[in-house]
Design an enzyme around this catalytic site. Structure first.
Site, PDB file in Angstrom:
ATOM      1  N   GLU A 168       0.969  -1.267   0.058  1.00 14.29           N
ATOM      2  CA  GLU A 168       0.237  -0.065   0.047  1.00 14.29           C
ATOM      3  C   GLU A 168       0.951   1.192  -0.012  1.00 14.29           C
ATOM      4  O   GLU A 168       0.552   2.234  -0.742  1.00 14.29           O
ATOM      5  CB  GLU A 168      -1.109  -0.047   1.111  1.00 14.29           C
ATOM      6  CG  GLU A 168      -2.080  -0.991   1.017  1.00 14.29           C
ATOM      7  CD  GLU A 168      -2.975  -0.878   0.002  1.00 14.29           C
ATOM      8  OE1 GLU A 168      -3.147   0.333  -0.545  1.00 14.29           O
ATOM      9  OE2 GLU A 168      -3.564  -1.843  -0.546  1.00 14.29           O
ATOM     10  N   TYR A 220      -6.959   6.107   4.132  1.00 12.98           N
ATOM     11  CA  TYR A 220      -7.085   5.121   3.312  1.00 12.98           C
ATOM     12  C   TYR A 220      -6.242   3.908   3.362  1.00 12.98           C
ATOM     13  O   TYR A 220      -6.562   2.669   3.410  1.00 12.98           O
ATOM     14  CB  TYR A 220      -6.861   5.944   1.794  1.00 12.98           C
ATOM     15  CG  TYR A 220      -6.639   4.413   0.871  1.00 12.98           C
ATOM     16  CD1 TYR A 220      -7.537   3.788   0.259  1.00 12.98           C
ATOM     17  CD2 TYR A 220      -5.434   4.264   0.458  1.00 12.98           C
ATOM     18  CE1 TYR A 220      -7.627   2.480  -0.359  1.00 12.98           C
ATOM     19  CE2 TYR A 220      -5.163   3.127  -0.279  1.00 12.98           C
ATOM     20  CZ  TYR A 220      -6.216   2.109  -0.697  1.00 12.98           C
ATOM     21  OH  TYR A 220      -6.142   1.030  -1.601  1.00 12.98           O
ATOM     22  N   ASP A 232     -10.116   4.415  -2.423  1.00 16.78           N
ATOM     23  CA  ASP A 232      -9.056   5.255  -3.112  1.00 16.78           C
ATOM     24  C   ASP A 232      -9.690   5.864  -4.363  1.00 16.78           C
ATOM     25  O   ASP A 232     -10.812   5.943  -4.555  1.00 16.78           O
ATOM     26  CB  ASP A 232      -7.899   4.248  -3.615  1.00 16.78           C
ATOM     27  CG  ASP A 232      -8.151   3.285  -4.552  1.00 16.78           C
ATOM     28  OD1 ASP A 232      -9.525   3.182  -4.762  1.00 16.78           O
ATOM     29  OD2 ASP A 232      -7.383   2.500  -5.006  1.00 16.78           O
TER      30      ASP A 232
END
Ligand code: SF4
Length: 236
Positions: A31, A108, A126
């Site tokens: 991520e 997020y 996202d």
């Protein structure tokens, strides 16, 4: 709508290496890399990273300089320092209840780790997911997270969505629409970001003086270089 989406995903979902694991450290690595770097560029770098440092403990034990070197070429190098600091915290104290306490982890990224690693019922939104939600007006649950990401990345594109290939087309109020060109990303060539990247590359290669002073100061502020007796080096 969700059933249609999940059916499509079974056939068309992307086989990404970080989807084969539920290890929170590996998910966090992916991520952070994906925050500002495209998927095709991230894949080989993610695989190499996990091979080199398979756990948060292994990464925490690595010298900061090695971590910054390994990150070279992915851009936005501050992420390397954040990831290293986060791994130090996790190695020492375990995963915090609130993942946004970790450096570089915003709402997020925290939601993505909670969903993909810990299996919690949250939907990480996202840009791609947000676009599909907005256009379809559809309500999707956490199970649809990866499918929404892939639909947004490969079918429901920002400017000219591929509605003919879309599994949601029959129920989508935005079907057939076109959108304004996206705001262009600011140029990298000649930017301060480029000067920082080039300066960091030189320091990583062993240059310790005669460097762009402004870029050095900015890199030092982000913990990417340090200065000792007038010489610049990667953090030791
Ligand atoms: S029909 Fe078109 S606008 Fe609607 S979700 Fe599919 S690709 Fe996006």
């Amino acid at each position: 709508m969700e059933a249609l989406l999940l059916g499509w995903f079974e056939e068309h979902g992307r086989d990404l290496p970080w989807r084969r694991t539920t290890d929170p450290y590996a998910v966090l690595v992916s991520e952070l890399m994906l925050q500002q770097t495209q998927v095709p560029r991230v894949i080989p770098r993610y695989v190499a990273w996990i091979q080199r440092w398979p756990t948060a403990e292994a990464l925490a034990a690595a010298p900061r300089a090695a971590v910054i070197r390994e990150w070279q070429g992915l851009g936005y190098n501050r992420r390397a320092v954040n990831l290293h600091r986060a791994s130090e915290i996790v190695a020492a104290e375990g995963w915090p209840e609130d993942l946004t306490k970790l450096p570089g982890v915003g709402a997020y990224t925290a939601a993505a780790v909670r969903r993909f690693a810990f299996g919690e019922p949250v939907l990480p939104v996202d840009t791609n997911v947000g676009r599909v939600l907005e256009r379809t007006g559809g309500r999707f649950g956490p199970e649809a997270a990866a499918a929404l990401m892939d639909l947004g990345a490969t079918v429901c594109l920002a400017r000219v969505p591929r509605c003919r290939e879309c599994p949601l087309a029959s129920d989508c109020p935005s079907r057939g629409r076109r959108y304004e060109p996206l705001r262009k990303q600011s140029r990298f060539e000649g930017s301060f970001r480029q000067r920082r990247a080039e300066t960091l590359r030189l320091v990583a290669a062993g240059r310790s003086s005669g460097l762009d002073a402004e870029a050095v100061a900015s890199l030092a502020q982000d913990g990417l270089v340090e200065m000792r007796a007038g010489l610049v080096r990667l953090p030791q």
